[in-house]
Design a protein around this motif. Structure first.
Motif, PDB file in Angstrom:
ATOM      1  N   GLU A   3       3.153  45.244  57.963  1.00 55.05           N
ATOM      2  CA  GLU A   3       2.102  44.872  56.550  1.00 55.05           C
ATOM      3  C   GLU A   3       2.622  45.647  55.567  1.00 55.05           C
ATOM      4  N   LYS A  41       1.418  46.117  67.365  1.00 52.58           N
ATOM      5  CA  LYS A  41      -0.101  46.341  67.212  1.00 52.58           C
ATOM      6  C   LYS A  41      -0.526  46.176  65.630  1.00 52.58           C
ATOM      7  N   CYS A  42       0.247  45.637  64.883  1.00 54.80           N
ATOM      8  CA  CYS A  42      -0.011  45.190  63.530  1.00 54.80           C
ATOM      9  C   CYS A  42      -1.077  44.176  63.490  1.00 54.80           C
ATOM     10  N   PRO A  43      -2.285  44.402  62.858  1.00 53.13           N
ATOM     11  CA  PRO A  43      -3.215  43.311  62.902  1.00 53.13           C
ATOM     12  C   PRO A  43      -2.826  41.834  62.344  1.00 53.13           C
ATOM     13  N   SER A  46      -1.351  39.440  65.173  1.00 53.18           N
ATOM     14  CA  SER A  46      -2.157  38.447  66.001  1.00 53.18           C
ATOM     15  C   SER A  46      -2.725  37.238  65.364  1.00 53.18           C
ATOM     16  N   GLN A  47      -2.305  37.434  63.888  1.00 55.38           N
ATOM     17  CA  GLN A  47      -3.246  36.199  63.281  1.00 55.38           C
ATOM     18  C   GLN A  47      -2.084  35.207  62.637  1.00 55.38           C
TER      19      GLN A  47
END
Length: 342
Positions: A3, A41-43, A46-47
């Motif tokens: 991000e 693990k970057c949010p 998963s998107q």
């Protein structure tokens, strides 16, 4: 990771506070990126759909807790553009250390005839993306760190002005690497770490500085904890470097004692041109105290002067015919000389 937003814990008053302070000192602020990767693990990861990433057999490739972005995807390139644009426009960054701490193996099979085809397509797309970045920001410097020098080639270095040569943390071995670095990377692109130790001595500082002074200085170390005369030696090294650094692209790398090996006790490296030579000489670990360096191949020696450090009570040197004779009475010693030819 992925991000590329500043941490509110590390920068409670905003990252702009640090960047503005750097700029207030007349320096160019820089930031570190791994633009081709995204942490698992970057949010955001998963998107996103799988076609953003390297995949094999329908699954995302994972290495070192990272996914690898696929730059053949226009959406990936657009996202990467948005990151760089934010760094340059919002934060005023003028230098990016572009890292690559991942080993993806043989490539990706998404929209490709083979893994190798997918990898090649990504490489070509990434280079085109870089070209577009430099078209938008011609003054931006992007260092190709590439996993501490493990990924570099001249497709990359056609674009990047600076290449991190190594992440070697033994400063003596770093000298061995620095002495041969210009055999694979042009001296003006070859960045070598100079990292004076917190609890070292004068000779350790000098060795660290000489390591980088005939290539591209990557000044590092805990300089805020290096004090007194040792800090003065860092300043002197940088000041000396500024006298000739603009000549480095036009000088020819030479190795009067041959290309060294990683643990050689003595090694040397020089830059030669226009009747002069800058010559670095190192004594690493082991070996005898004296060394004679024959400079006949480069011309007839007129004078030899030690240019760094200027004040020296440890070593001695002399011109013997066309040879530089040095006496380094202890291990881990380095000096920089200027040779003028008749």
């Amino acid at each position: 990771m992925g991000e590329w937003q500043p941490s509110s814990e590390r920068f409670p008053n905003g990252i702009e506070e640090v960047i503005d302070y750097i700029r207030s000192k007349g320096m160019v602020p820089g930031l570190w990126l791994e633009i081709e990767v995204m942490g698992i693990k970057c949010p955001l990861a998963s998107q996103l759909p799988d076609d953003w990433f390297f995949t094999r057999h329908g699954k995302r490739v994972i290495n070192s807790d990272r996914y690898h972005l696929d730059f053949t995807n226009p959406a990936v390139r657009k996202y990467a553009d948005s990151v760089v644009d934010r760094l340059v426009k919002q934060y005023g960054v003028g230098y990016i250390k572009m890292d690559y701490n991942i080993t993806t193996g043989i490539g990706t099979d998404h929209a490709a005839d083979s893994y190798g085809d997918g990898l090649l397509n990504h490489n070509r797309a990434y280079l085109k993306w870089l070209d577009a970045v430099f078209q938008r920001y011609p003054e931006l410097v992007i260092e190709n760190c590439g996993s501490g020098g493990m990924r570099h080639d001249y497709a990359m270095l056609q674009r990047h002005s600076i290449q991190s040569m190594t992440d070697q943390t033994d400063y003596v071995r770093n000298g061995n690497i620095a002495a041969v670095g210009a055999s694979v990377v042009t001296p003006e692109q070859c960045a070598i770490w100079s990292y004076p130790l917190k609890d070292g001595d004068d000779e350790e500082v000098i060795f660290n500085m000489v390591n980088a002074m005939l290539v591209r200085i990557h000044q590092s170390g805990l300089l805020n904890e290096v004090t007194g005369h040792r800090l003065d030696l860092v300043k002197e090294g940088i000041a000396t470097y500024k006298h000739y650094r603009d000549q480095i692209p036009s000088l020819l790398p030479v190795w009067p004692t041959g290309l060294g090996q990683i643990d050689d006790s003595w090694f040397s490296y020089g830059l030669h041109g226009h009747g002069e030579m800058y010559l670095a000489v190192w004594r690493g670990v082991g070996g005898v105290a004296t060394q004679s360096i024959d400079l006949t191949a480069y011309g007839k020696v007129a004078t030899i002067k030690q240019v760094y450090p200027t004040n020296d009570e440890l070593i001695s040197y002399a011109v013997v015919g066309n040879k530089l004779a040095v006496n380094f009475p202890r291990e881990r010693v380095a000096r920089l000389y200027k040779v003028e030819f008749k």
